[in-house]
Design an enzyme around this catalytic site. Structure first.
Site, short mmCIF file in Angstrom:
data_model
loop_
_atom_site.label_atom_id
_atom_site.label_comp_id
_atom_site.label_asym_id
_atom_site.label_seq_id
_atom_site.Cartn_x
_atom_site.Cartn_y
_atom_site.Cartn_z
N LYS A 33 0.85 -1.20 0.00
CA LYS A 33 0.00 0.00 0.00
C LYS A 33 0.88 1.25 0.00
O LYS A 33 2.09 1.18 0.27
CB LYS A 33 -0.93 0.00 1.21
N ARG A 129 -10.16 0.98 15.58
CA ARG A 129 -10.30 1.71 14.33
C ARG A 129 -11.45 1.06 13.55
O ARG A 129 -12.58 1.49 13.64
CB ARG A 129 -8.99 1.68 13.53
N TYR A 250 17.63 29.63 8.03
CA TYR A 250 16.47 30.39 8.51
C TYR A 250 16.40 30.39 10.03
O TYR A 250 16.61 29.37 10.69
CB TYR A 250 15.18 29.79 7.95
N MET A 298 13.53 24.59 2.00
CA MET A 298 12.64 23.91 1.06
C MET A 298 13.41 23.02 0.09
O MET A 298 12.98 21.90 -0.20
CB MET A 298 11.82 24.93 0.27
#
Length: 352
Positions: A33, A129, A250, A298
């Site tokens: 999956k 679940r 940053y 990024m």
């Protein structure tokens, strides 16, 4: 060309399947999956075609993609259908649906099937679940058993804490499952990767190998029995020496404590590397460990280079052989599943 590369070592994938199949005994589903946890479902399925007893996916589309690519093995839909109309595709593509709630059960039983279907009937043994509660399981089983459209029933459940042996939750779930299925004939499936590796009592007729299939220990760290399938690497495209007390990246979250040689590498959070990975997260330059310094950008990140390490143009492994993906995930406060599934903007190379 931007040098971010993913190597998928299919020989390691086959090795891991053999090891897990031997440990589990019986039959073993290869869980592919989420595009085989980011490894490429079709390529991985074909690499396992002469070994695997079947495959497991999450969605109809994932199952159809395997079938249309030529995979003829059993394919289990672990979440079943999301609307009743999908049962048409289940029949058309000969998929084995999980049934884990009342509406899925009723929709399956109300349909006129051209050929009988093999059903995986899920019990909620404690994860809460999907699945029928133990006290409702027998009636769901009986409804399927009475239907002329049902070929056979596999009884299964999923563990919430198999990778936490000290929790005791797995034993509670196994007891609930065994009590709830007592007297009901048919095959069973309980063991996920952690249970295959560590819980012999959970090894029933069918195992379901996910994370460990891709060479990653579900317990953190590494497992010498397994070989990592994915290797993520890039190259240094910039290099400089910074003076003491120089900020990097940053937010100026990292300051050099001495004269520091740094390399700039082509990978960032837009490629799937976690932005929250802190300074000191491991990377390896030509097989020698070093660390990330400063925030992940990024498209790039900065690493520390010592005097002995090569610089411009040299390879940096982000995870794979030298750098354990579990270590990266732990540093970033996440799990290896997320790291692998998030990779993008990288060139994939498959090695037989």
């Amino acid at each position: 060309m931007r040098p971010l590369n993913v190597q998928i070592r299919l020989g390691n994938l086959r090795h891991n399947y053999r090891i897990l199949k031997e440990m589990h005994g019986g039959k073993l589903l290869a869980v592919v999956k989420a595009d085989a946890y980011g490894h490429g479902a079709v390529r991985c399925a074909f690499a396992l075609a002469d070994l695997a007893d079947g495959f497991a996916v999450a969605t109809i589309d994932e199952g159809i993609r395997l079938r249309e690519s030529g995979i003829t093995h059993p394919i289990v839909l672990l979440e079943g259908v999301f609307e009743a109309s999908e049962y048409e595709a289940v029949e058309q593509y000969s998929l084995w649906p999980a049934v884990g709630n009342q509406w899925q059960l009723e929709a399956l039983l109300s349909r006129h099937w051209k050929k009988p279907v093999k059903v995986w009937l899920k019990m909620d043994s404690g994860m809460h679940r999907t699945g029928f509660f133990p006290h409702d399981y027998t009636s769901a089983y009986a409804a399927l058993k009475q239907s002329e459209y049902v070929d056979s029933i596999v009884k299964f459940s999923h563990f919430s804490c198999a990778d936490e042996p000290e929790s005791g939750m797995t034993e509670i779930q196994m007891e609930a499952f065994d009590l709830g299925t007592k007297g009901l004939e048919g095959e069973e499936s309980l063991a996920n990767s952690a249970a295959i590796l560590n819980i012999p009592e959970a090894r029933r007729d069918w195992g379901r190998a996910g994370l460990a299939l891709y060479g990653i220990s579900p317990f953190g760290g590494s497992d010498d029995r397994l070989k990592p399938v994915m290797r993520l690497s890039t190259r240094i495209f910039g290099e400089r020496v910074l003076q003491p007390h120089s900020p990097i990246g940053y937010g100026a979250t990292f300051y050099t404590s001495k004269s520091t040689r740094v390399g700039l590498i082509a990978c960032g959070y837009a490629d799937g590397y976690p932005r929250r990975a802190p300074s000191n997260s491991p990377v390896a330059v030509d097989g020698k460990l070093t660390r990330v310094i400063g925030r992940i950008s990024m498209d790039m990140m900065t690493i520390e280079l010592d005097a002995s390490q090569e610089g411009l143009g040299h390879e940096v492994e982000l995870w794979g052989d030298t750098v354990n993906i579990n270590t990266v995930a732990e540093a970033a406060g996440t799990i290896p599943y997320e790291l692998m599934c998030n990779i993008k903007r990288a060139k994939f190379t498959y090695i037989e």
